[in-house]
Write a protein that holds these residues in place. Structure first.
Motif, mmCIF file in Angstrom:
data_model
loop_
_atom_site.group_PDB
_atom_site.id
_atom_site.type_symbol
_atom_site.label_atom_id
_atom_site.label_comp_id
_atom_site.label_asym_id
_atom_site.label_seq_id
_atom_site.Cartn_x
_atom_site.Cartn_y
_atom_site.Cartn_z
ATOM 1 N N ALA A 14 5.233 -7.333 -1.208
ATOM 2 C CA ALA A 14 3.906 -7.304 -1.847
ATOM 3 C C ALA A 14 3.133 -6.023 -1.716
ATOM 4 O O ALA A 14 3.096 -5.450 -0.554
ATOM 5 N N ASN A 15 2.161 -5.721 -2.448
ATOM 6 C CA ASN A 15 1.284 -4.631 -2.431
ATOM 7 C C ASN A 15 0.121 -4.935 -1.116
ATOM 8 O O ASN A 15 -0.233 -6.130 -1.088
ATOM 9 N N VAL A 16 -0.096 -4.057 -0.479
ATOM 10 C CA VAL A 16 -0.935 -4.282 0.680
ATOM 11 C C VAL A 16 -2.428 -4.451 0.013
ATOM 12 O O VAL A 16 -3.158 -5.178 0.667
ATOM 13 N N PHE A 17 -2.913 -3.550 -0.948
ATOM 14 C CA PHE A 17 -4.137 -3.481 -1.390
ATOM 15 C C PHE A 17 -4.083 -4.162 -2.889
ATOM 16 O O PHE A 17 -3.447 -3.830 -3.792
ATOM 17 N N ILE A 18 -4.858 -5.454 -2.894
ATOM 18 C CA ILE A 18 -4.942 -6.261 -4.025
ATOM 19 C C ILE A 18 -6.235 -6.412 -4.456
ATOM 20 O O ILE A 18 -7.544 -6.318 -3.712
ATOM 21 N N THR A 19 -6.470 -6.985 -5.745
ATOM 22 C CA THR A 19 -8.007 -7.464 -6.274
ATOM 23 C C THR A 19 -7.974 -9.012 -5.534
ATOM 24 O O THR A 19 -7.364 -9.779 -5.144
ATOM 25 N N GLN A 20 -9.160 -9.260 -5.929
ATOM 26 C CA GLN A 20 -9.635 -10.915 -5.816
ATOM 27 C C GLN A 20 -8.566 -11.962 -6.422
ATOM 28 O O GLN A 20 -8.532 -13.047 -5.920
ATOM 29 N N LYS A 21 -8.161 -11.436 -7.484
ATOM 30 C CA LYS A 21 -7.213 -12.616 -8.286
ATOM 31 C C LYS A 21 -5.675 -12.126 -7.582
ATOM 32 O O LYS A 21 -4.825 -12.776 -8.000
ATOM 33 N N GLY A 22 -5.526 -11.339 -6.641
ATOM 34 C CA GLY A 22 -4.150 -11.353 -6.289
ATOM 35 C C GLY A 22 -3.425 -10.277 -6.824
ATOM 36 O O GLY A 22 -2.148 -10.198 -6.069
ATOM 37 N N SER A 23 -3.877 -9.572 -7.913
ATOM 38 C CA SER A 23 -2.848 -8.608 -8.303
ATOM 39 C C SER A 23 -3.103 -7.202 -7.829
ATOM 40 O O SER A 23 -4.158 -6.946 -7.075
ATOM 41 N N PRO A 24 -2.006 -6.354 -8.055
ATOM 42 C CA PRO A 24 -2.020 -5.060 -7.259
ATOM 43 C C PRO A 24 -3.562 -4.124 -7.710
ATOM 44 O O PRO A 24 -3.850 -4.101 -9.010
ATOM 45 N N LEU A 25 -4.034 -3.349 -6.697
ATOM 46 C CA LEU A 25 -5.358 -2.784 -6.957
ATOM 47 C C LEU A 25 -4.904 -1.519 -7.845
ATOM 48 O O LEU A 25 -3.868 -0.779 -7.457
ATOM 49 N N GLY A 26 -5.376 -1.085 -8.733
ATOM 50 C CA GLY A 26 -5.150 0.038 -10.018
ATOM 51 C C GLY A 26 -5.757 1.366 -9.177
ATOM 52 O O GLY A 26 -6.658 1.206 -8.488
ATOM 53 N N ALA A 27 -5.253 2.359 -9.663
ATOM 54 C CA ALA A 27 -5.651 3.736 -9.331
ATOM 55 C C ALA A 27 -6.943 3.963 -9.460
ATOM 56 O O ALA A 27 -7.703 4.395 -8.645
ATOM 57 N N VAL A 51 -1.140 5.245 -1.654
ATOM 58 C CA VAL A 51 -1.758 4.089 -1.063
ATOM 59 C C VAL A 51 -1.672 3.083 -2.036
ATOM 60 O O VAL A 51 -1.506 1.943 -1.680
ATOM 61 N N GLN A 52 -1.834 3.235 -3.252
ATOM 62 C CA GLN A 52 -1.689 2.192 -4.262
ATOM 63 C C GLN A 52 -0.396 1.601 -4.297
ATOM 64 O O GLN A 52 -0.213 0.186 -4.457
ATOM 65 N N GLY A 53 0.669 2.237 -3.937
ATOM 66 C CA GLY A 53 2.146 1.713 -3.809
ATOM 67 C C GLY A 53 2.339 1.194 -2.628
ATOM 68 O O GLY A 53 3.732 0.429 -2.397
ATOM 69 N N LEU A 54 1.862 1.048 -1.640
ATOM 70 C CA LEU A 54 2.076 0.793 -0.261
ATOM 71 C C LEU A 54 2.421 -0.557 -0.165
ATOM 72 O O LEU A 54 1.678 -1.593 -0.748
ATOM 73 N N ARG A 55 3.417 -1.043 0.485
ATOM 74 C CA ARG A 55 4.148 -2.353 0.588
ATOM 75 C C ARG A 55 3.790 -2.838 2.039
ATOM 76 O O ARG A 55 3.756 -2.077 2.897
ATOM 77 N N ILE A 56 3.741 -4.222 2.238
ATOM 78 C CA ILE A 56 3.532 -4.760 3.699
ATOM 79 C C ILE A 56 4.832 -4.330 4.319
ATOM 80 O O ILE A 56 4.549 -4.192 5.736
#
Length: 305
Positions: free
Chosen positions: A210-223, A155-160
């Protein structure tokens, strides 16, 4: 060529075969430890016998109080190394080939019933706008975990680019960089599409990599962030369950098997290389067994007059 050199060659070949760094480290640790034991006993690799292997494992249990699963992992590493050495004619025979440890049955993973899963996934959105946006992202994560049985790292590594909305398929990169294609349901599709409407507001660019799941700052969401958000949404739904991503994977597997009885299909979707790994999800359904027996066994059927 000595045993240490052979181990280096074997590990290099494994690395070329795309074995993960974690797996290679475990192989090196397990086999090196065994070879050091043999060196202490003044045993050449070519002269190792089954009794030496049994003595080594007994020594490990006595010295480190190792669990059955740890011993099985060590034995598997040693067996694979010695099988390779035998095939390369560095050994006349593999003493680990027929050596077996008594297996302890694997515990059935914790389960959450379908009603509880639905309670979490169908809970109303929060009132505050920013929390609503977070919920849309979290709901998409939860739906994919349960809809397709994905691992946390997947899930973490899923890309668009990995999402095919038309055919409702995901291209997943799993353990050992192995890829598989799995379906996802309409509710998961809708959840992801709603989340992607929020995506640009969080400085996310719609680029294929790009990662599908990101933080509010646009960085990839961590595990760890994903784990925490999954737990939070279970609490918000009022569910007294220690929910984590792997538990939703367990639920996916169990609920799929309960309804489909198709172990091979579930194995493929989970990305298990070995069917025995998938079999821990099979529950004994005595009503179903009785129904199958009555329909299939020639001496169970009532003769029509």
């Amino acid at each position: 060529m000595d045993a240490t050199q052979l181990l280096s060659i074997w590990l290099k070949e494994r690395e070329i075969q795309n074995q993960s760094r974690h797996t290679l480290h475990a192989y090196e640790r397990d086999v090196s430890d065994f070879l050091n034991f043999c060196e202490t006993k003044k045993l050449d690799l070519a002269n190792i016998e089954t009794t030496d292997l049994r003595e080594y494992l007994a020594y490990k249990v006595e010295q480190q109080q190792l669990s059955s699963s740890s011993l099985q992992r060590m034995l598997s590493s040693i067996r694979q190394f010695m099988k390779w050495a035998e095939q390369g004619q560095y050994l006349a025979f593999n003493p680990a080939d027929d050596f077996q440890l008594k297996r302890i049955p694997r515990p059935l993973p914790g389960m959450v019933d379908i009603e509880t899963v639905n309670q979490i996934l169908d809970q109303p959105a929060p009132e505050k706008p920013i929390e609503q946006q977070m919920w849309l992202r979290d709901k998409a994560i939860l739906e994919l975990l349960y809809s397709s049985g994905l691992r946390l790292a997947e899930v973490q590594g899923l890309r668009i680019k990995d999402i095919d909305f038309n055919r409702q398929l995901l291209r997943i990169t799993g353990k050992g960089n192995k890829t598989r294609v799995v379906p996802f349901g309409s509710k998961a599709r809708d959840a992801v599409m709603k989340w992607l409407q929020v995506y640009p507001l969080w400085h996310g660019d719609f680029v294929p990599d790009a990662n599908v799941f990101i933080t509010q700052k646009g960085s990839p969401l961590g595990a760890r962030q994903i784990e925490n958000r999954v737990k939070l949404q279970a609490l918000r739904a009022g569910v007294n369950v220690d929910l984590h991503p792997h538990l939703l994977r367990h639920c996916f597997a169990s609920h799929m098997l309960s309804n489909s009885r198709d172990l091979r299909a579930v194995q493929e979707m989970l990305g298990h290389s070995n069917l025995t790994t998938t079999q821990i999800y099979t529950h004994v359904d005595f009503d179903h067994l009785a129904q199958v027996y009555d329909q299939a066994h020639p001496r169970a059927q009532v003769k029509k007059s």
